[in-house]
Enzyme design. Sequence first.
Site, short mmCIF file in Angstrom:
data_model
loop_
_atom_site.label_atom_id
_atom_site.label_comp_id
_atom_site.label_asym_id
_atom_site.label_seq_id
_atom_site.Cartn_x
_atom_site.Cartn_y
_atom_site.Cartn_z
N GLY A 1 0.82 -1.20 0.00
CA GLY A 1 0.00 0.00 0.00
C GLY A 1 0.85 1.24 0.00
O GLY A 1 1.99 1.24 -0.46
N CYS A 2 0.29 2.32 0.53
CA CYS A 2 1.00 3.60 0.59
C CYS A 2 2.36 3.44 1.25
O CYS A 2 2.45 2.94 2.37
CB CYS A 2 0.16 4.61 1.37
SG CYS A 2 1.01 6.13 1.77
N PHE A 3 3.41 3.89 0.57
CA PHE A 3 4.74 3.68 1.14
C PHE A 3 5.04 4.56 2.35
O PHE A 3 5.96 4.29 3.10
CB PHE A 3 5.85 3.82 0.10
CG PHE A 3 5.78 4.98 -0.86
CD1 PHE A 3 5.18 6.19 -0.54
CD2 PHE A 3 6.35 4.85 -2.14
CE1 PHE A 3 5.14 7.24 -1.43
CE2 PHE A 3 6.31 5.91 -3.05
CZ PHE A 3 5.71 7.10 -2.69
N TRP A 4 4.23 5.59 2.58
CA TRP A 4 4.45 6.43 3.75
C TRP A 4 4.40 5.63 5.04
O TRP A 4 5.26 5.74 5.91
CB TRP A 4 3.39 7.53 3.83
CG TRP A 4 3.45 8.55 2.72
CD1 TRP A 4 4.49 8.83 1.89
CD2 TRP A 4 2.39 9.42 2.34
NE1 TRP A 4 4.14 9.83 1.01
CE2 TRP A 4 2.86 10.21 1.26
CE3 TRP A 4 1.08 9.62 2.80
CZ2 TRP A 4 2.07 11.19 0.64
CZ3 TRP A 4 0.29 10.59 2.18
CH2 TRP A 4 0.79 11.36 1.12
#
Length: 236
Positions: free
Chosen positions: A56-59
């Site tokens: 998912g979102c790499f953050w």
Amino acid sequence: MRRPAILSLLAAAATTALALAFAMPSRAAEDAVVIPAPAADVAPATGIQTAVIAGGCFWGVQGVFQHTAGVVNAVSGYAGGTKATADYQMVSSGRTGHAEAVEIKYDPKKISYGKILQIYFSVAHDPTQLNRQGPDTGTQYRSAIFTTSDEQKKVAEAYIAQLNGAKVFSKPIVTKVGALEAFYPAEAYHQDYLTLHPNQPYIAYNDIPKVENLKKLFADNYIEKPTLVSASKATN
């Protein structure tokens, strides 16, 4: 669907933040799951090793591993496509073959590849969601492990079979395992995003809980001060 947080990447106007806050769900997108350690692990090695994962979102994934002991550096980036399309706007189309991924450099004397996978499956993301993660949809948000050796591939595949066999999750794991061809670091404004923007609505609702779960479920592997990309560059 692009995660709502992109609206405030270049401008942090209060009105935009307020609108995003109302758009966010009242809980984290993925809950942590207590899972067993892998029955098999990569053999002990010397020198800094590399693991590349997507969830998912790499953050949030980057943020989790920046708070993990033994991790020397965790960089947000792209894997699965070509260098020519390793660009945020292109990757966001879902048509480049890239996944938002995180390259983890780690000290095998302090943390093993298997432990990294355990944290990845337990608190970093939900491995049962196909081509999505929480509020984000598209192949760029797929669950994937990009292996750097045959041994990593065997360990990852065996662990997925182990977890599926034990029915740890309510649904089968959809994580794809494949050899890493290349990893391309993301743009500078994506690096250390969780640490730099802890009150940003998307981060607060979806990603901060991941770090809190890391601290709760993997206390021995948790470090309070994150290992930031900016700090790594400053010392090089």
